[in-house]
Scaffold this active site. Structure first.
Site, mmCIF file in Angstrom:
data_model
loop_
_atom_site.group_PDB
_atom_site.id
_atom_site.type_symbol
_atom_site.label_atom_id
_atom_site.label_comp_id
_atom_site.label_asym_id
_atom_site.label_seq_id
_atom_site.Cartn_x
_atom_site.Cartn_y
_atom_site.Cartn_z
ATOM 1 N N GLY A 14 13.420 39.141 64.848
ATOM 2 C CA GLY A 14 14.061 40.390 65.271
ATOM 3 C C GLY A 14 15.486 40.470 64.771
ATOM 4 N N GLY A 115 15.419 33.273 64.602
ATOM 5 C CA GLY A 115 15.206 32.752 65.941
ATOM 6 C C GLY A 115 14.238 31.594 65.954
ATOM 7 C CB THR A 138 17.799 34.828 69.604
ATOM 8 O OG1 THR A 138 17.213 35.540 70.700
ATOM 9 C CG2 THR A 138 18.477 33.586 70.148
ATOM 10 C CB ILE A 139 20.027 39.761 71.390
ATOM 11 C CG1 ILE A 139 18.601 40.139 71.801
ATOM 12 C CG2 ILE A 139 20.417 40.428 70.092
ATOM 13 C CD1 ILE A 139 18.430 41.608 72.169
ATOM 14 C CG ASP A 140 15.865 37.270 73.450
ATOM 15 O OD1 ASP A 140 16.275 38.395 73.804
ATOM 16 O OD2 ASP A 140 14.833 37.104 72.773
ATOM 17 N NE ARG A 175 18.840 60.195 91.830
ATOM 18 C CZ ARG A 175 19.019 61.060 90.831
ATOM 19 N NH1 ARG A 175 19.689 60.681 89.748
ATOM 20 N NH2 ARG A 175 18.533 62.280 90.918
ATOM 21 C CG MET A 182 15.293 43.672 74.921
ATOM 22 S SD MET A 182 15.629 43.844 73.147
ATOM 23 C CE MET A 182 14.327 44.973 72.687
ATOM 24 C CD GLU A 235 12.024 41.635 76.851
ATOM 25 O OE1 GLU A 235 11.674 42.795 76.572
ATOM 26 O OE2 GLU A 235 12.369 40.793 75.983
ATOM 27 C CG HIS A 284 14.130 47.736 69.973
ATOM 28 N ND1 HIS A 284 13.061 47.825 70.837
ATOM 29 C CD2 HIS A 284 13.808 46.770 69.081
ATOM 30 C CE1 HIS A 284 12.129 46.960 70.474
ATOM 31 N NE2 HIS A 284 12.555 46.314 69.414
#
Length: 360
Positions: A14, A115, A138-140, A175, A182, A235, A284
């Site tokens: 990704g 990644g 990786t953004i993760d 609310r 992600m 997620e 994304h």
């Protein structure tokens, strides 16, 4: 070892903000060391044919430091190394054709930016004789051996800004706003963005949640006068005794696609609290846009270090951030592993001390 005069660089998996910064650093550092750099298009697939690459000079990478995405293109289609593919010279095994083209191009080494999947493929090609240095992306932030990956800070900054914006509309309408971020099987983005954005509940894969625990905390907020709440959901989060929420199951070379847990949590909280509840999926958007200054600097340091390792002949390695230094790790220490949030991680314990619920 003969002096290396030509190297390749590719991006796989990704996309993440900072990929172009790494490419730029590799090209400029290599050029200043008398080495030519060839940009390989679309990950390792660019090594299936001789015409899927281009020589990159400092002129070609001027101005790309601040750009998101990757000028080389990328693929995220699993590990094809043992598959048979059609090429201009007929059907060939993927690994054999990549190795063949690598040598035909006169490359002495390869910088593989990607990644966990890309690094696993790189490790396999190292075993087949291709000298490779990996750059973790990786953004993760779930790659072991490195404290941070570039792209993570940018993703957290965007998610935090989104949460800030949702605070105002949540408060105006009293609310509950559920924000799905992600991260796949790790909760780093949710944890960092949730704390930075002042979330009231943060649900991460490492802690299966009880929706009643979450709803009880939000009802308590109502009682003391806080009529709105922000819930951040990774997620990959899932309820106790439940399973991951999937958009698409794994098939062929494609990995499973996570998603939908935010909507499920939203519906459950509406039923449990009676409050008007809305969900937002950032998706994304977290991958796009210009990298933050932190990610630009980290990516630049990674690219420079990768060339340094090539010059020293340290192949089968990955550059890594061990604050304050950039170091190298053996790919065998990294592949097949996932860095998740430890239960004793200080930001997690701090968030709990502040009153944030994780549903446990």
């Amino acid at each position: 070892m003969p002096a290396i005069k030509r190297i390749g660089v590719l991006t796989g998996g990704g996309d993440a903000p900072g990929l172009n910064a790494v490419i730029r650093a590799v090209v400029k550092t290599a050029c200043n060391s008398g080495i030519e750099t060839v940009g390989i298009e679309d990950s390792f697939d660019g090594l299936l044919e001789l015409d899927r690459s281009k020589v990159l000079t400092p002129r070609e990478v001027t101005g790309i430091l601040r750009l998101g995405g990757t000028i080389l293109g990328t693929l995220n289609t699993g590990n094809p190394i043992t598959t048979e593919v059609g090429t201009s010279v007929g059907a060939r095994l993927y690994a054999e054709r990549v190795t063949e083209v690598f040598h035909e191009m006169g490359l002495g080494a390869l910088v593989a930016i990607g990644g966990d999947g890309t690094l696993a493929i790189a490790h396999e090609f190292c075993a087949l004789g291709i000298p490779i240095v990996g750059v973790p992306k990786t953004i993760d932030n779930d790659i072991v051996g490195t404290t941070n990956c570039f792209g993570f800070d940018t993703a957290v900054a965007f998610a935090t800004d989104a949460i800030d914006r949702l605070h105002t509309t949540a408060e105006a309408h009293k609310r509950i706003l559920v924000v799905e971020v992600m991260g796949r099987y790790a909760g780093w983005i949710a944890l960092y963005a949730g704390v930075a954005g002042g979330a009231d509940a943060i649900l991460i894969p490492e802690i299966p949640f009880d929706i009643e625990v979450v709803s009880h905390r939000l009802r308590e907020r109502d009682k003391w006068g806080a009529k709105f709440s922000i819930v951040v959901v990774a997620e990959g989060a899932y309820p106790k005794g439940g399973t991951l929420s999937l958009v698409e199951a794994a098939h062929g070379l494609a990995s499973e696609r996570l998603g939908g847990i935010g909507a499920q949590v939203c519906e459950a909280l509406h039923g449990a609290t009676g409050k008007e509840t809305r969900s937002v999926v950032l998706g994304h958007l977290q991958r796009g846009g210009a990298p933050t200054s932190f990610d630009r600097i980290l990516a630049t340091r990674f690219g420079g270090k990768a060339v340094e390792l090539i010059l020293r002949g340290e192949f089968g390695t990955m550059v890594a951030f061990a604050p304050p230094d950039i170091v190298s790790r053996g790919l065998e220490e990294v592949v097949g592993k996932t860095k998740t949030v430890p239960m004793d991680f200080d930001l997690l314990t701090t968030a709990k001390a502040l009153g944030v619920t994780f549903g446990d």
